[in-house]
Design an enzyme around this catalytic site. Structure first.
Site, PDB file in Angstrom:
ATOM      1  N   LEU A  62      59.467   6.729   1.534  1.00 30.90           N
ATOM      2  CA  LEU A  62      59.980   5.516   0.875  1.00 30.90           C
ATOM      3  C   LEU A  62      61.371   5.138   1.386  1.00 30.90           C
ATOM      4  O   LEU A  62      61.913   4.098   1.016  1.00 30.90           O
ATOM      5  CB  LEU A  62      59.983   5.684  -0.648  1.00 30.90           C
ATOM      6  CG  LEU A  62      58.587   5.862  -1.282  1.00 30.90           C
ATOM      7  CD1 LEU A  62      58.699   6.083  -2.794  1.00 30.90           C
ATOM      8  CD2 LEU A  62      57.674   4.666  -0.996  1.00 30.90           C
ATOM      9  N   HIS A 231      48.924  15.764   7.292  1.00 34.43           N
ATOM     10  CA  HIS A 231      48.310  14.924   8.352  1.00 34.43           C
ATOM     11  C   HIS A 231      47.603  15.719   9.454  1.00 34.43           C
ATOM     12  O   HIS A 231      47.922  15.600  10.628  1.00 34.43           O
ATOM     13  CB  HIS A 231      49.337  13.958   8.962  1.00 34.43           C
ATOM     14  CG  HIS A 231      50.698  14.522   9.268  1.00 34.43           C
ATOM     15  ND1 HIS A 231      50.886  15.703   9.943  1.00 34.43           N
ATOM     16  CD2 HIS A 231      51.938  14.054   8.958  1.00 34.43           C
ATOM     17  CE1 HIS A 231      52.181  15.920  10.055  1.00 34.43           C
ATOM     18  NE2 HIS A 231      52.838  14.942   9.454  1.00 34.43           N
ATOM     19  N   ASP A 303      50.631   9.010   4.831  1.00 31.75           N
ATOM     20  CA  ASP A 303      51.808   9.146   5.703  1.00 31.75           C
ATOM     21  C   ASP A 303      52.426   7.764   5.979  1.00 31.75           C
ATOM     22  O   ASP A 303      52.838   7.478   7.101  1.00 31.75           O
ATOM     23  CB  ASP A 303      51.481   9.880   7.012  1.00 31.75           C
ATOM     24  CG  ASP A 303      52.738  10.383   7.732  1.00 31.75           C
ATOM     25  OD1 ASP A 303      53.848  10.278   7.162  1.00 31.75           O
ATOM     26  OD2 ASP A 303      52.618  10.871   8.870  1.00 31.75           O
TER      27      ASP A 303
HETATM   28 ZN   LIG Z   1      55.334  12.079   7.175  1.00 27.93          ZN
HETATM   29 ZN   LIG Z   2      54.900  14.613   9.471  1.00 28.50          ZN
END
Ligand SMILES: [Zn+2]
Ligand SMILES: [Zn+2]
Length: 428
Positions: A62, A231, A303
């Site tokens: 953010l 991720h 992400d």
């Molecule tokens: Zn990240």
């Molecule tokens: Zn990362």
């Protein structure tokens, strides 16, 4: 009171999938059942729509404090609400890094003042995420962090990872790692392979990720801590996670929508295709989809990594890694996974709700007494994503202009409708 009528309620926790009404009273769900009535309640007609538990995003940026030119808690969470997310976990690589209780408290306070959805901060594992001294993890937990990570970079050494895990095991916090081996990564900008050679761009071998996943799994075995792989993008990493789960270790993982949608063959000289980990091979992508289907993958996480247009509008080599992701996540899941019959609709919902909740040691369900966080969506609504319409401050997405079937229609947080799609105005 808010009465959601005639929706198709799909709740992975109770395995429910039925036409039901849901009555919200204040910040809690008060009743679920067929043909509910409640005097004086506001009615939300959810006919033709799916009513799911509120979506949780385990991984976003953010950018506040410190990089408000790219995003703020206010703009980022408005974008999250449009994406159907009711809670987002925000990574600590801000300026300053969220490595102390005072920074955590600042994030919690800013979220209380201006966020559309719940904001759950993730604290840094090491001071400044520099990979040297441990951050104030216990104090940050007291201030509200839900996990620790040095995201943006891996937890630097096996020795530090052992300390972090020992500490987090005692505190019962998950350790989230951005897995890469810096010596193999070595200035690469996309996945190493035929396409990187063709484009003349410096490649990163997939082993840069899987070597680090293997290290982390071994240290999770040593310490008994909860490890979550951020991720995850390669078959090699997935094999480590699968084996760890079979052996009963506390290891979980997430996959991003871009990694189950795109491959390195899609990469062109456009910095909206530059992210870390990079887009992987077709074989990796197909393996990730199998993992999403068979339960090896626990969550879909965006992400969401906003970057101000000026920083992405440079040569591929010089651009920062990362793309935005909140508003296209569900639509990509529906288009790429459900409409193609690779996974069921209930499984997709699980990947956005009970799956991420379990990683955090929480529950997510539609039941009397549970928090009134709901995501209401259409599996068929046809629309085109326009990055320019996003409340996010950034536009760095490869999906601008993409046509989708299926979209979030309303997002409800603590009983309050924080987003509602004006279907007529934006149809087709
Ligand atoms: Zn990240
Ligand atoms: Zn990362």
């Amino acid at each position: 009171m808010l009465l959601i009528k005639n929706g198709r309620v799909i709740d992975p926790a109770s395995r429910a999938d039925a036409a039901m009404d849901v009555l919200l009273d204040g910040e809690r769900i008060s009743k679920i059942g067929a043909g509910l009535a409640a005097e004086g309640a506001e009615i939300f007609d959810a006919r033709g729509l799916v009513v799911a538990p509120g979506f949780i995003d385990l991984h976003c940026h953010l950018r506040e404090p410190g990089q408000e030119i790219s995003e703020t808690i206010e703009t980022g969470t408005r974008s999250a609400a449009r994406g159907g997310f009711t809670a987002v976990c925000t990574m600590p690589n801000t300026q300053p890094v969220n490595d102390s209780a005072s920074v955590t408290r600042g994030i919690v306070e800013r979220a209380a003042a201006g966020a559309s959805v719940r904001v759950w901060p993730i604290g840094a594992a090491s001071v400044g995420s520099k990979g040297e001294a441990l951050a104030e993890i216990a104090a940050m937990k007291g201030a509200g962090i839900v996990a620790v990570s040095d995201d943006g970079r891996p937890i630097a050494t096996a020795r530090l990872m052992r300390q972090v895990m020992d500490y987090c095991r005692a505190l019962d916090l998950p350790v989230i790692d951005h897995c890469e081996d810096p010596s193999l990564f070595a200035g690469g900008v996309m996945r190493e392979g035929a396409q990187s050679i063709k484009l003349g761009l410096k490649g990163i071998p997939s082993q840069s990720e899987s070597i680090c996943v293997g290290r982390d799994v071994e240290i999770a075995r040593l310490t008994g801590a909860r490890l979550h792989i951020a991720h995850m993008s390669t078959l090699g990493s997935l094999e480590y996670v699968r084996a760890a789960k079979q052996q009963g270790l506390n290891v979980t993982c997430e996959v991003t929508p871009h990694h189950f949608t795109l491959t390195d063959e899609d990469v062109r000289y456009d910095t909206h295709y530059k992210m870390n980990p990079p887009l992987a091979s077709r074989a990796d992508r197909d393996a990730l989809i199998e993992g999403l289907a068979d339960g090896s993958v626990d969550a879909i996480a965006t992400d969401h990594a906003p970057h101000h247009p000026a920083s992405k509008d440079v040569e591929f080599d010089r651009a920062p890694f990362g793309i935005t992701g909140f508003e296209t996540a569900l639509a990509l899941g529906l288009s790429e996974l459900v409409h193609t019959k690779k996974i069921s609709l209930a499984r997709l919902i699980e990947l956005f709700t009970t799956g991420p909740a379990r990683v955090l040691g929480m529950e997510r369900k539609i039941a009397a007494g549970a928090p009134a966080d709901l995501t209401i969506f259409s599996t068929d609504y046809e629309w085109t994503f326009r990055a320019a319409d996003s409340p996010s401050k950034s536009r760095n997405t490869p999906f601008d202009g993409r046509a989708f079937r299926g979209a979030p229609m309303a997002t409800i947080v603590a009983g309050r409708v924080v987003y509602r799609r004006e279907a007529a105005a934006t149809a087709k």
